[in-house]
Design an enzyme around this catalytic site. Structure first.
Site, PDB file in Angstrom:
ATOM      1  CD  GLU A   1      -2.483  -1.700  -3.298  1.00 15.80           C
ATOM      2  OE1 GLU A   1      -1.473  -1.496  -4.123  1.00 15.80           O
ATOM      3  OE2 GLU A   1      -2.412  -1.783  -2.481  1.00 15.80           O
TER       4      GLU A   1
ATOM      5  CB  CYS B   1      -0.851   0.088   0.902  1.00 17.09           C
ATOM      6  SG  CYS B   1      -2.080   1.528   1.218  1.00 17.09           S
TER       7      CYS B   1
END
Length: 224
Positions: A104, A2
């Site tokens: 993402e 992340c």
């Protein structure tokens, strides 16, 4: 991993989530939080909870200090209890990092397509984090953090094979308790979050640059 997320605040909202009393200054809405920037985190110190800005990218207390070659922004759930940089914080310096969404990127022909992931309810949620404090030679303290990542759930899997660990509210107290050191119980919390509560959608590639920060980054786009 992340590498970007959203913190909209205000801090008073996060304080209420974690039952922290007192006056809390406003937090500017941030739609594109990036590594090395300060993030708002909840931790427990001397039996009391506090909201504290921490630099994203863990600098271990035993290290020589920040090193731009190694940005420890994510700790893997499978090895967090073993890696030298993370095992100490995992035992006793855990934190909660609130967010409204994270990003993402999915590989596509010609590059990568960014996605925003959030709760269907649009409510804030909480990442499992670690923190540490490094002392400079002049005595100045640098407080930093990292997010823990685990296997992707069914929603994220077509986009990326990893996702940040999101903790349900019933786990927050135990996670923050620095005196709780049952490693296997802590590791058991590091599971993929329930995909039924989440949604993912394509967004503009403007999010690729940390210089871009605005509400338009969370707007769905149709890329065909």
């Amino acid at each position: 991993m992340c590498g970007r997320f959203v913190q909209l605040g205000p801090v008073a909202v996060y304080a209420a989530m974690f039952d922290i009393e007192g006056r809390h200054d406003a937090l500017a809405c941030r739609y594109n939080v990036a590594p090395t920037q300060s993030v708002m985190a909840c931790r427990e110190q001397n039996g009391r909870r506090e909201l504290q800005p921490l630099r994203w990218g863990l600098v271990p207390q035993w290290s020589k200090g920040p090193d731009s070659r190694y940005r420890m922004i994510n700790a893997r759930a499978e090895t967090v209890h073993q890696q030298p940089a993370y095992r100490g914080p995992f035992r006793s310096r855990r934190c909660l990092i609130p967010a409204e969404a994270f990003y993402e990127w999915r590989p596509v022909p010609g590059g990568k397509q960014p996605y925003a992931i959030r709760m269907k309810s649009r409510a804030p949620f909480v990442f499992a984090g670690l923190w540490d404090s490094w002392a400079a030679p002049d005595g100045a303290q640098l407080e930093t953090c990292a997010l823990i990542v685990t296997d992707a759930n069914a929603l994220l899997r077509p986009i990326h094979d990893r996702m940040p660990v999101i903790l349900a509210p019933e786990l927050w107290d135990r996670w923050l308790d620095s005196g709780f050191r049952d490693i296997e119980a802590l590791r058991g919390m590091l599971a993929p979050y329930d995909e039924a509560e989440m949604e993912a959608f394509q967004i503009s590639r403007r999010v690729n640059s940390p210089a871009n920060d605005g509400a338009e980054l969370l707007e769905p786009v149709d890329v065909g």
